[in-house]
Design a protein around this motif. Structure first.
Motif, PDB file in Angstrom:
ATOM      1  N   ILE A  94       0.596  -1.271  -0.415  1.00  0.00           N
ATOM      2  CA  ILE A  94      -0.076  -0.288   0.345  1.00  0.00           C
ATOM      3  C   ILE A  94       0.616   1.321  -0.121  1.00  0.00           C
ATOM      4  O   ILE A  94       1.985   1.529   0.405  1.00  0.00           O
ATOM      5  N   SER A  95       0.007   2.455  -0.719  1.00  0.00           N
ATOM      6  CA  SER A  95       0.893   3.678  -0.291  1.00  0.00           C
ATOM      7  C   SER A  95       1.755   3.927   0.471  1.00  0.00           C
ATOM      8  O   SER A  95       2.482   4.537   0.421  1.00  0.00           O
ATOM      9  N   GLU A  96       0.487   4.557   1.007  1.00  0.00           N
ATOM     10  CA  GLU A  96       1.362   5.024   2.725  1.00  0.00           C
ATOM     11  C   GLU A  96       2.511   4.312   3.450  1.00  0.00           C
ATOM     12  O   GLU A  96       3.175   4.660   4.543  1.00  0.00           O
ATOM     13  N   VAL A 122       1.339   9.653   9.616  1.00  0.00           N
ATOM     14  CA  VAL A 122       2.438   8.798   9.132  1.00  0.00           C
ATOM     15  C   VAL A 122       2.228   8.672   7.699  1.00  0.00           C
ATOM     16  O   VAL A 122       1.653   7.574   7.419  1.00  0.00           O
ATOM     17  N   ILE A 280      -2.844  16.191   5.198  1.00  0.00           N
ATOM     18  CA  ILE A 280      -2.298  16.892   4.156  1.00  0.00           C
ATOM     19  C   ILE A 280      -1.023  15.528   4.364  1.00  0.00           C
ATOM     20  O   ILE A 280      -0.830  15.007   3.078  1.00  0.00           O
ATOM     21  N   ARG A 283      -2.703  13.784   0.892  1.00  0.00           N
ATOM     22  CA  ARG A 283      -2.745  14.136  -0.177  1.00  0.00           C
ATOM     23  C   ARG A 283      -0.832  13.824  -0.906  1.00  0.00           C
ATOM     24  O   ARG A 283      -1.022  13.620  -1.681  1.00  0.00           O
ATOM     25  N   THR A 285      -0.064  11.196   0.420  1.00  0.00           N
ATOM     26  CA  THR A 285      -0.821   9.663   0.637  1.00  0.00           C
ATOM     27  C   THR A 285      -0.710   9.434  -1.484  1.00  0.00           C
ATOM     28  O   THR A 285      -0.205   8.069  -2.485  1.00  0.00           O
ATOM     29  N   LEU A 286      -2.046   9.756  -1.842  1.00  0.00           N
ATOM     30  CA  LEU A 286      -2.593  10.404  -3.482  1.00  0.00           C
ATOM     31  C   LEU A 286      -0.880  10.441  -3.840  1.00  0.00           C
ATOM     32  O   LEU A 286      -0.751  10.037  -5.583  1.00  0.00           O
ATOM     33  N   LEU A 287       0.259  11.754  -3.914  1.00  0.00           N
ATOM     34  CA  LEU A 287       0.942  11.731  -4.558  1.00  0.00           C
ATOM     35  C   LEU A 287       2.204  10.732  -4.764  1.00  0.00           C
ATOM     36  O   LEU A 287       2.380  10.766  -5.831  1.00  0.00           O
ATOM     37  N   GLN A 289       1.552   7.515  -4.381  1.00  0.00           N
ATOM     38  CA  GLN A 289       0.921   6.444  -5.148  1.00  0.00           C
ATOM     39  C   GLN A 289       1.231   6.900  -6.389  1.00  0.00           C
ATOM     40  O   GLN A 289       1.587   6.212  -7.871  1.00  0.00           O
ATOM     41  N   PHE A 290       1.155   8.327  -7.315  1.00  0.00           N
ATOM     42  CA  PHE A 290       0.491   8.505  -8.414  1.00  0.00           C
ATOM     43  C   PHE A 290       2.638   8.623  -9.651  1.00  0.00           C
ATOM     44  O   PHE A 290       3.195   8.868  -9.625  1.00  0.00           O
ATOM     45  N   THR A 291       3.651   8.779  -8.419  1.00  0.00           N
ATOM     46  CA  THR A 291       4.721   9.098  -8.341  1.00  0.00           C
ATOM     47  C   THR A 291       5.627   7.603  -8.562  1.00  0.00           C
ATOM     48  O   THR A 291       6.628   7.462  -9.158  1.00  0.00           O
ATOM     49  N   VAL A 293       4.672   4.456  -6.395  1.00  0.00           N
ATOM     50  CA  VAL A 293       3.010   3.402  -5.722  1.00  0.00           C
ATOM     51  C   VAL A 293       3.560   2.831  -4.439  1.00  0.00           C
ATOM     52  O   VAL A 293       2.835   3.672  -4.034  1.00  0.00           O
ATOM     53  N   HIS A 294       4.881   2.389  -3.814  1.00  0.00           N
ATOM     54  CA  HIS A 294       5.120   2.569  -2.905  1.00  0.00           C
ATOM     55  C   HIS A 294       6.645   2.271  -2.430  1.00  0.00           C
ATOM     56  O   HIS A 294       7.699   2.321  -3.609  1.00  0.00           O
TER      57      HIS A 294
END
Lengths: 424, 424
Positions: A94-96, A122, A280, A283, A285-287, A289-291, A293-294
């Motif tokens: 998962i991305s986070e 975190v 924050i 946001r 986590t989405l970045l 994901q798109f940068t 992935v994880h």
């Protein structure tokens, strides 16, 4: 051929691939994006070419000492993960970030540094550099500005610029950035965030006292300005008292805290984290994901298992004691061997000693060049850390990488070259 | 609580940190950057909540099969690296990546796919997603546009949007994007690059034939437009003949080729690469430096040693044969069990089967919901892959993750629910 530069967190010289042949067409004239056009290979790259190689005594680095890695423990842990739980370590995640690691970090920083509230979360990043870069991306559009110390780590400086964000250097004193100077910068620039390394800053080694932190915090809170608190060295304290983090008294949720395992476990793993308000982190986590992935999940599991099963406090204490000895020796030699015009800031932790020529007479570039060519000693000119294009009259010394013998030879050599330059 | 979604390369639901208490201040009203404001949690996130859990048969995934990982070999290699050469694997490294791996990749793609000239270089990235994202950043300023298929992988779509770059969906046929449609898009939009997955595309499974590739290439070359050639699945071919990559005939240096070890070694390692003209790689290396310094070096060494010491060709052949069996079984069942209105594209490789309701009568959202609630079967609505906001009348099925039994149960269930919907 590849030219590996084992200093700082990002230097290298063009490496060439083998086995490729030209096909013979006319290559397009590239039109790069505006932000990428402005990226410049670091000014010190060319210098670095002279600085690394066999027989060079490098006081120019920014790496942890190789003695500081818990390499046996990491080998044990990794073997265990890859035999007992290989799929979890090799599959997409998962991305986070790895949930047990995120919970462990939250507990660790709460217990030890009173960091984090129930409003915070975190996010695991690929090193603290990525956390800093994400904070910039989350809050700054192209053309916005970020305030920082006039003298600051070149990696952060470049990362901010790579986002087409303007850097505004703010004057400071021995306690760091001056609140009234920050107020002035805010009045005249579209500042969205302040970037700070409050503990044992790179390159100056300075630590900002609590009162100054509170004053800076109040200025930022008043103007709705985010604080990017970069703390890669915070746990490497070997003198004096711990100073509470900005994030520990952040009742307005304005602090993005960047932490790293690079200096206390191993930098090659590329595991860091951001702690900030959940909105924050959402946001971020989405970045993420798109940068990319994880972050590498095996590395996250290694860090988690290391903290869980070994004595991290003992390890950090040992590393800090090892660095303390080197730092003290370096500073003692500086006092003994360098001309009295050279003042150094003796750090309470971290990895660097910052030396300034108070006479302003020495050409630091000349010093750097002479040291390499005559003594095979590498140091970094302070000019590369300056946000405006002024002269620093300073140089940065690293004490974590060189041996005690190398420190002695290095400082003695600097003394000899400086004496020659002053005598001119 | 963390909600792990083991499909596609990035899904997850908010995970909470423990042990944190509210401090009681008033939290700032955040003003996020424009590009980050526009980032939306994927529309399928909420659906995913329903879709994963115990007892759910997931045809919705995008992961490699767990049987496809060379886990024993990776454990052996890693142990060897961490006992024989731990410092190299744990210390900071260079931004463009581990030199032996870069040379190995250059040789591998040259020998096997005729990719690369002496004008090109290799940059190691944290997965192909980072290579794609970097290509966007290198060539696009905010407000620029990128052309892609009308139906395309949601991760790439989101990554492009996260750069505040406009996506222009271009119509295609069974051979992929239509050159004349691309010409039209270029005439009416500030298109800087075309993004393509030419082999076994996600989600459609389509492969673009050589002639079409050459026609698209000529359009791009004429207009100085970059091709971002994303090839994560290319080696997972189990039927038909290899089709040469755009990069293999790129005499104008306009192709940025993104490769990945995620589907042939392991995605959790996050190792991918970009191959492009050296001038592009130079910009990419700087971006990499300022973004996350370098990719986890242990993971890079693992990939290098795996290719060096084991039989990668045999491994890929085994994985492809394993996937072929599943794909063929799934397509056979689709022909047998689904109403004749459903047409599927039987793929020559990759991980997905794309099904379209040619009648246009079925509400795909209703199908997805009913499958979850009545049959505990998860599929993905094609609508999430559409660049404009139209309806796809399609759904995507994954065959790599489910077992043969799960494939049988899943397709049978889809047939039953579809029959019910057509009978309404």
């Amino acid at each position: 051929m590849s030219f590996v530069i084992n200093n700082d967190r990002r230097m290298m010289i063009n490496a060439q691939s083998k086995g490729q042949l030209h096909r013979g067409g006319t290559i397009m004239e590239y039109k790069f994006s505006e932000k990428v056009q402005t990226l410049k290979p670091s000014a010190i790259r060319e210098l670095f070419k002279l600085m690394v190689g066999d027989g060079i005594v490098a006081l120019s680095g920014g790496n942890p000492a190789k003695e500081a890695f818990p390499e046996k423990e990491i080998a044990e842990i990794t073997q265990k993960i890859l035999t007992e739980n290989p799929i979890a370590a090799l599959q997409y995640s998962i991305s986070e970030g790895y949930t047990p690691l995120r919970e462990q970090i939250a507990e660790y920083v709460k217990t030890n540094f009173n960091i984090g509230t129930e409003e915070d979360a975190v996010l695991i990043t690929s090193g603290a550099q990525q956390a800093n870069d994400m904070a910039v991306k989350i809050f700054c559009d192209e053309g916005d500005a970020i305030a920082c110390d006039e003298t600051i780590f070149i990696g952060s400086l470049s990362a901010i610029k790579a986002n087409n964000v303007k850097l505004v250097g703010v004057k400071g004193d021995d306690s760091g950035m001056l609140p009234e100077q920050l107020e002035e910068a805010i009045a005249t620039n579209p500042i969205k965030a302040v970037y700070l390394i409050p503990n044992f800053s790179n390159p100056t080694g300075l630590t900002m006292p609590l009162e100054r932190r509170k004053a800076i915090y109040e200025v930022c809170k008043k103007h709705d300005i985010i604080i990017i608190e970069d703390n890669p060295y915070g746990e490497l304290r070997f003198r004096g008292e711990h100073v509470p983090a900005f994030k520990s008294f952040d009742d307005a949720g304005i602090v993005c805290y960047s932490g790293s395992f690079s200096k206390v476990v191993a930098p090659g793993l590329r595991v860091g984290f951001m702690i900030a308000n959940k909105k924050i982190i959402d946001r971020g986590t989405l970045l993420k994901q798109f940068t990319d992935v994880h972050t590498n999940i095996l590395a996250q599991m290694i860090v988690y298992e290391y903290y869980k099963n070994y004595n991290i406090k003992k390890h950090i204490a040992e590393v800090s004691a090892f660095y303390a000895k080197k730092s003290e020796y370096m500073c003692k030699l500086i006092r003994e061997k360098l001309p009295k015009e050279i003042k150094c800031i003796e750090p309470d932790g971290g990895m660097f000693v910052w030396c300034t020529d108070t006479s302003g007479k020495i050409d630091i570039d000349e010093l750097v060049q002479k040291l390499v060519s005559e003594k095979k000693v590498a140091i970094i000119s302070g000019d590369v850390f300056i946000t405006n294009n002024s002269k620093s009259h300073s140089f940065r010394l690293n004490f974590t990488v060189p041996s005690m013998e190398q420190i002695e030879y290095g400082i003695t050599s600097i003394g000899e070259v400086l004496n020659g330059l002053y005598a001119k």
